[in-house]
Write a protein that holds these residues in place. Structure first.
Motif, PDB file in Angstrom:
ATOM      1  N   ASP A  97       6.421   6.714  -7.944  1.00  0.00           N
ATOM      2  CA  ASP A  97       7.855   6.457  -7.909  1.00  0.00           C
ATOM      3  C   ASP A  97       8.229   5.769  -6.595  1.00  0.00           C
ATOM      4  O   ASP A  97       8.116   6.364  -5.518  1.00  0.00           O
ATOM      5  N   SER A  98       8.683   4.531  -6.682  1.00  0.00           N
ATOM      6  CA  SER A  98       9.019   3.776  -5.476  1.00  0.00           C
ATOM      7  C   SER A  98      10.076   4.478  -4.639  1.00  0.00           C
ATOM      8  O   SER A  98      10.049   4.419  -3.399  1.00  0.00           O
ATOM      9  N   SER A 127       6.428   1.426 -11.406  1.00  0.00           N
ATOM     10  CA  SER A 127       7.028   1.943 -10.176  1.00  0.00           C
ATOM     11  C   SER A 127       8.022   3.059 -10.422  1.00  0.00           C
ATOM     12  O   SER A 127       8.719   3.490  -9.496  1.00  0.00           O
ATOM     13  N   GLY A 128       8.110   3.528 -11.670  1.00  0.00           N
ATOM     14  CA  GLY A 128       9.052   4.584 -12.008  1.00  0.00           C
ATOM     15  C   GLY A 128       8.458   5.965 -11.814  1.00  0.00           C
ATOM     16  O   GLY A 128       7.302   6.115 -11.388  1.00  0.00           O
ATOM     17  N   PRO A 129       9.217   7.011 -12.132  1.00  0.00           N
ATOM     18  CA  PRO A 129       8.748   8.382 -11.936  1.00  0.00           C
ATOM     19  C   PRO A 129       7.459   8.715 -12.667  1.00  0.00           C
ATOM     20  O   PRO A 129       6.692   9.565 -12.218  1.00  0.00           O
ATOM     21  N   ASP A 130       7.216   8.053 -13.818  1.00  0.00           N
ATOM     22  CA  ASP A 130       5.989   8.317 -14.564  1.00  0.00           C
ATOM     23  C   ASP A 130       5.004   7.155 -14.462  1.00  0.00           C
ATOM     24  O   ASP A 130       4.040   7.094 -15.221  1.00  0.00           O
ATOM     25  N   TRP A 152       0.822  -1.200   0.000  1.00  0.00           N
ATOM     26  CA  TRP A 152       0.000   0.000   0.000  1.00  0.00           C
ATOM     27  C   TRP A 152       0.864   1.261   0.000  1.00  0.00           C
ATOM     28  O   TRP A 152       0.653   2.187   0.771  1.00  0.00           O
ATOM     29  N   PHE A 153       1.887   1.233  -0.861  1.00  0.00           N
ATOM     30  CA  PHE A 153       2.720   2.406  -1.134  1.00  0.00           C
ATOM     31  C   PHE A 153       3.554   2.848   0.065  1.00  0.00           C
ATOM     32  O   PHE A 153       3.942   4.016   0.166  1.00  0.00           O
ATOM     33  N   LEU A 176      15.982  -2.143  -5.409  1.00  0.00           N
ATOM     34  CA  LEU A 176      14.571  -2.437  -5.635  1.00  0.00           C
ATOM     35  C   LEU A 176      14.420  -3.609  -6.593  1.00  0.00           C
ATOM     36  O   LEU A 176      15.091  -3.657  -7.632  1.00  0.00           O
ATOM     37  N   VAL A 177      13.554  -4.547  -6.244  1.00  0.00           N
ATOM     38  CA  VAL A 177      13.213  -5.668  -7.115  1.00  0.00           C
ATOM     39  C   VAL A 177      11.704  -5.615  -7.339  1.00  0.00           C
ATOM     40  O   VAL A 177      10.920  -5.728  -6.383  1.00  0.00           O
ATOM     41  N   HIS A 178      11.306  -5.452  -8.583  1.00  0.00           N
ATOM     42  CA  HIS A 178       9.896  -5.224  -8.905  1.00  0.00           C
ATOM     43  C   HIS A 178       9.213  -6.505  -9.400  1.00  0.00           C
ATOM     44  O   HIS A 178       9.862  -7.479  -9.777  1.00  0.00           O
ATOM     45  N   GLY A 179       7.900  -6.444  -9.415  1.00  0.00           N
ATOM     46  CA  GLY A 179       7.106  -7.537  -9.983  1.00  0.00           C
ATOM     47  C   GLY A 179       7.133  -8.819  -9.171  1.00  0.00           C
ATOM     48  O   GLY A 179       6.974  -9.909  -9.720  1.00  0.00           O
TER      49      GLY A 179
END
Length: 246
Positions: free
Chosen positions: A154-155, A146-149, A96-97, A178-181
């Motif tokens: 932005d994480s 999760s990037g700036p856009d 939740w961010f 950071l590891v995404h997905g």
């Protein structure tokens, strides 16, 4: 190392294990605080301070308890680990961010007023200056999201409040890993690809630890860049969207 994930078989826990193994392989001592496994209570409350009289004022009570040597045992143990450490590496997911409530509660209970900070000992003069923190973080969202856009936000900005908390206590904070997905809903080829990617992350963690000192640090404004009211001085560079010129 501080681990904040409730499942010991989760990737986050395996990643923390890889960090511990990498430290030991390099001849570095490591202690681990597995908050969920330890049953750490993240909620600061009056019941943690038996014998307290009057209204429960969190900062004042923490300060008194620290001065009188009666901090709760779990808090005292965490403070001892921080005091002995040159680095603190945090492993956790973004939920939740934000970091899990367990980790927020760890900050509220362990970063004790009178030990980890005080009115005249914070930011540039924080008690933990000389110590360095690193966040190793997973997200369920993709790197693009999760990037700036990205629509998830932005994480790196979502991690700023935790970084600022540690900065308040004097820590330097390295750029996060950071590891995404990372989630359990992948199926078939997508799941196989995820598992292969996560195995690479575990293998690469020794290089992350070996390169710890060279890893870039997050930038924070120095105390001298703020005026008597605590506002960023005109002409001082804004290094984060959270502190900027009006």
């Amino acid at each position: 190392m501080v681990l904040a994930h409730p499942e010991p078989r989760a990737f986050t826990a395996a990643w923390a294990g890889a960090t511990a193994a990498a430290c030991r392989a390099l001849g570095q001592g490591v202690t681990v605080s597995d908050l969920y496994a330890a049953g750490f209570d993240p909620a600061e409350r009056a019941a943690h301070y038996p014998g307290r009289a009057g209204r429960f004022d969190v900062m004042a009570e923490q300060d008194r308890a620290a001065a009188e040597g009666r901090l709760p045992g779990d808090v005292a143990a965490e403070l001892a680990r921080i005091a002995a450490a040159d680095r603190v590496i945090f492993h956790f997911p973004l939920w939740w961010f934000a970091p899990p409530a367990m980790l927020k509660g760890w900050c509220e209970r362990v970063l004790v007023h009178g030990v980890a900070h005080a009115s005249r000992r914070r930011f540039d003069t924080g008690p933990y200056r000389g110590k360095t923190a690193l966040f190793c973080v997973t997200t369920g969202a993709s790197a693009a999201e999760s990037g700036p856009d990205g629509r998830e936000g932005d994480s790196r900005l979502l991690l700023w409040p935790l970084a600022q908390t540690l900065r308040y206590c004097g820590f330097a904070v390295k750029r996060p890993v950071l590891v995404h997905g990372v989630h359990g809903f992948h199926r078939g080829a997508a799941r196989a690809a995820l598992e292969a990617r996560l195995e690479r992350v575990l293998r690469d963690q020794q290089a992350v630890i070996a390169g710890f000192e060279a890893r870039p640090a997050l930038r924070f404004n120095a105390d001298a860049e703020f005026d008597a009211d605590g506002r960023l001085r005109r002409g001082a560079e804004s290094v984060t969207p959270f502190i900027r010129h009006r």
